[in-house]
Design a protein around this motif. Structure first.
Motif, PDB file in Angstrom:
ATOM      1  N   HIS A 109     -33.041 -58.726 -37.852  1.00  0.00           N
ATOM      2  CA  HIS A 109     -31.360 -58.921 -37.447  1.00  0.00           C
ATOM      3  C   HIS A 109     -30.732 -57.578 -36.695  1.00  0.00           C
ATOM      4  N   THR A 110     -31.458 -56.706 -35.948  1.00  0.00           N
ATOM      5  CA  THR A 110     -30.558 -55.609 -35.173  1.00  0.00           C
ATOM      6  C   THR A 110     -30.510 -56.048 -33.924  1.00  0.00           C
ATOM      7  N   LEU A 111     -31.879 -57.039 -33.555  1.00  0.00           N
ATOM      8  CA  LEU A 111     -31.876 -57.267 -32.026  1.00  0.00           C
ATOM      9  C   LEU A 111     -30.709 -58.600 -32.235  1.00  0.00           C
ATOM     10  N   VAL A 112     -31.133 -59.352 -32.820  1.00  0.00           N
ATOM     11  CA  VAL A 112     -30.231 -60.716 -32.944  1.00  0.00           C
ATOM     12  C   VAL A 112     -28.697 -60.229 -32.692  1.00  0.00           C
ATOM     13  N   GLY A 113     -28.064 -59.223 -33.809  1.00  0.00           N
ATOM     14  CA  GLY A 113     -26.559 -58.463 -33.751  1.00  0.00           C
ATOM     15  C   GLY A 113     -25.952 -58.014 -32.829  1.00  0.00           C
ATOM     16  N   SER A 114     -27.139 -57.094 -32.364  1.00  0.00           N
ATOM     17  CA  SER A 114     -26.762 -56.495 -30.953  1.00  0.00           C
ATOM     18  C   SER A 114     -27.092 -57.859 -29.830  1.00  0.00           C
ATOM     19  N   PHE A 115     -27.328 -58.508 -29.616  1.00  0.00           N
ATOM     20  CA  PHE A 115     -27.726 -59.704 -28.467  1.00  0.00           C
ATOM     21  C   PHE A 115     -26.869 -60.464 -29.001  1.00  0.00           C
ATOM     22  N   GLY A 116     -25.876 -60.744 -29.346  1.00  0.00           N
ATOM     23  CA  GLY A 116     -24.886 -61.726 -30.370  1.00  0.00           C
ATOM     24  C   GLY A 116     -23.399 -61.204 -29.337  1.00  0.00           C
ATOM     25  N   LEU A 117     -23.311 -59.835 -30.128  1.00  0.00           N
ATOM     26  CA  LEU A 117     -22.209 -59.032 -30.056  1.00  0.00           C
ATOM     27  C   LEU A 117     -22.254 -59.006 -28.385  1.00  0.00           C
ATOM     28  N   CYS A 118     -23.326 -58.095 -27.526  1.00  0.00           N
ATOM     29  CA  CYS A 118     -23.427 -58.127 -26.427  1.00  0.00           C
ATOM     30  C   CYS A 118     -22.690 -59.730 -25.716  1.00  0.00           C
ATOM     31  N   ALA A 119     -23.133 -60.417 -25.772  1.00  0.00           N
ATOM     32  CA  ALA A 119     -22.562 -62.171 -25.460  1.00  0.00           C
ATOM     33  C   ALA A 119     -21.368 -62.510 -25.694  1.00  0.00           C
ATOM     34  N   VAL A 120     -21.014 -62.027 -26.752  1.00  0.00           N
ATOM     35  CA  VAL A 120     -19.385 -62.233 -27.412  1.00  0.00           C
ATOM     36  C   VAL A 120     -18.603 -61.759 -26.726  1.00  0.00           C
ATOM     37  N   ALA A 121     -18.450 -60.046 -26.287  1.00  0.00           N
ATOM     38  CA  ALA A 121     -17.243 -59.588 -25.595  1.00  0.00           C
ATOM     39  C   ALA A 121     -16.992 -60.133 -24.363  1.00  0.00           C
ATOM     40  N   PRO A 122     -18.321 -60.098 -23.393  1.00  0.00           N
ATOM     41  CA  PRO A 122     -17.615 -60.924 -21.930  1.00  0.00           C
ATOM     42  C   PRO A 122     -17.649 -62.521 -22.215  1.00  0.00           C
ATOM     43  N   LEU A 123     -18.117 -63.177 -23.277  1.00  0.00           N
ATOM     44  CA  LEU A 123     -17.806 -64.349 -23.121  1.00  0.00           C
ATOM     45  C   LEU A 123     -16.231 -64.721 -23.851  1.00  0.00           C
TER      46      LEU A 123
END
Length: 87
Positions: A52-66
């Motif tokens: 959950h921590t890894l997926v949440g971090s990847f999602g957060l890192c992807a959503v800001a630039p998108l």
């Protein structure tokens, strides 16, 4: 871009601490019992929290630039269509 990087780093750190704070007491109790670290990470609920921590971090890192890219395209497209209407 500098502000975006700083905001992204702050959000990722906050997310990491929020997820790890939820199971920190559990990890400390395992360590106090002398359970090996590989055995702790192989437990289903600990592995699920790490995932959950890894997926949440990847999602957060992807959503800001998108979001920045999408809003930039929308604003640029809107500006071009207004110029075309006025001509």
């Amino acid at each position: 871009m500098t502000v975006g990087r700083a905001a992204l780093a702050t959000q990722t750190t906050t997310l990491l601490l929020a997820y790890s704070g939820g199971y920190m007491a559990l990890l400390m109790s395992f360590m106090a019992q002398g359970t090996p670290i590989y055995a702790i990470f192989n437990l289903k609920y600990v592995a699920a929290e790490i995932l959950h921590t890894l997926v949440g971090s990847f999602g957060l890192c992807a959503v800001a630039p998108l979001t920045a890219l999408t809003s930039g395209l929308l604003l640029t497209g809107r500006g071009n269509s207004q110029k075309a209407r006025s001509v």
